[in-house]
Design an enzyme around this catalytic site. Structure first.
Site, PDB file in Angstrom:
ATOM      1  CE  LYS A  81      -4.480   0.903   0.080  1.00 28.53           C
ATOM      2  NZ  LYS A  81      -5.500   0.140  -0.637  1.00 28.53           N
ATOM      3  CB  VAL A 179     -27.305   3.044  -2.715  1.00 30.76           C
ATOM      4  CG1 VAL A 179     -28.042   2.172  -1.731  1.00 30.76           C
ATOM      5  CG2 VAL A 179     -27.692   4.509  -2.524  1.00 30.76           C
TER       6      VAL A 179
END
Length: 343
Positions: A81, A179
């Site tokens: 990372k 969402v």
């Protein structure tokens, strides 16, 4: 500041590289946790940290997570990372990106970067002009969101089968937090199967519009974890499963696409003690990284779909071992991943 290997999140990382380029203002950390299975792969995060130690801690923690995620996804990749320390204005000049690309390139392919928080697809294209060690470019599978959503959908079905004895989602009630690309894709898959949906998002209009489209119900973002449902699916921010929120859950399973869902780790035991099945996040949400890293071994669409199709079986294996051993699903998954990376 203590030495890096004395930090709590240091986990026998193979290397931790610190870069500074005064001419461009670049300050970055690249942590290589493991290359046991292949090049250390993981995205670059562009973030304004309170201090440099916080940036190093983030790189250590996230790189370890990528080792586990890539191993459990069956990918020929290790875990790494990168974090770029943004200034307060969060400016990201091209010269600084060039300097970071040179930093990545200096590792000779031991680390492969990709898109993460604060970095765009256009930034990845820019980096690729200087280094070849970039994944997730437009010609390498595109947006990972739909692939993540499909994997999470298959994981939700697997959770339903483990808890209720069937993966038929007709009339199953799923509460989805967030969402966007992943949560929205999951909602559409479930709606096609006749599931009952309760949706929430920090963008209330987006949640309401999708609920109207799919015949579901929208609730306020701060109310979704109080909904009584069969399955809670967190698909937004991480660290949402705290001692307080776990105590208030009214569901039989938690299975969603958000990263780092357990705030401190001990919440996994709390979920188990309450009889709530947990799908380890880095296993269920691996569809995106499976797609992003397709170029490492030249996987085509058929192979990508085969790897994503393996997610529910891997989850079932974790849950069966958890039931047999008494360890939590999170503990079982970590042990499996550690074995895969030779730890």
């Amino acid at each position: 500041m203590p030495a890096i290997w004395d930090l709590p999140d240091f986990d026998s990382h193979e290397a931790v590289h610190v870069f500074e380029d005064r001419a461009t203002g670049l300050k970055a950390v690249i942590a290589v946790h493991s290359t046991h299975l292949g090049p250390a792969a993981g995205g670059t995060r562009f973030w304004h940290y309170a201090d440099s130690q916080s940036a190093i801690t983030d790189a250590l923690r996230l790189s370890r997570g990528m080792s586990f995620k890539n191993a459990m996804a069956g990918l020929p990749a290790g875990g790494g990372k990168a974090v770029i320390l943004a200034n307060p204005s969060r400016s990201k000049p091209a010269e600084m990106l060039d300097a970071f690309a040179r930093a990545v390139d200096s590792l000779g392919g031991r680390y492969v970067t990709a898109q993460d928080v604060g970095m765009s697809e256009a930034d990845m294209v820019h980096l690729s002009k200087t280094t070849a060690h970039v994944a997730g470019l437009p010609d390498q599978g595109g947006d990972p969101g739909p692939y993540t959503a499909r994997g999470v959908y298959l994981g939700v079905k697997a959770a339903a089968k483990h808890v209720f004895g069937t993966d038929d989602m007709r009339d199953a009630h799923v509460a989805i937090q967030g969402v966007g690309s992943v949560g929205g894709g999951l909602a559409r898959y479930l709606a096609q199967q006749g599931a009952k949906l309760t949706l929430a998002d920090v963008d209330a209009h987006r949640a309401a519009a999708l609920a109207e489209e799919l015949g579901g119900v929208a609730v306020a973002a701060d109310a979704i974890m109080d909904v009584e449902a069969d399955i809670f699916s967190p698909c937004a921010l991480g660290a949402i499963l705290t001692e307080e929120t776990v105590a208030g859950l009214k569901v039989r399973a938690v299975a969603g696409g958000a990263n780092n869902q357990l705030a401190k780790g001990g919440e996994g035991r709390m979920l188990a003690d309450r009889g709530i099945l947990y799908a380890p996040d880095y296993v269920i949400n691996a569809g995106g990284i499976i797609n992003v890293l397709r170029h490492i071994d030249g996987a085509d669409d058929a192979e990508i779909n085969r790897r994503i199709d393996a997610i529910p079986g891997r989850l079932s294996e974790i849950w069966k071992e958890s039931d047999a051993s008494g360890s939590t699903p999170a503990e079982v998954a970590d042990k499996m991943a550690q074995k895969l990376i030779g730890r």
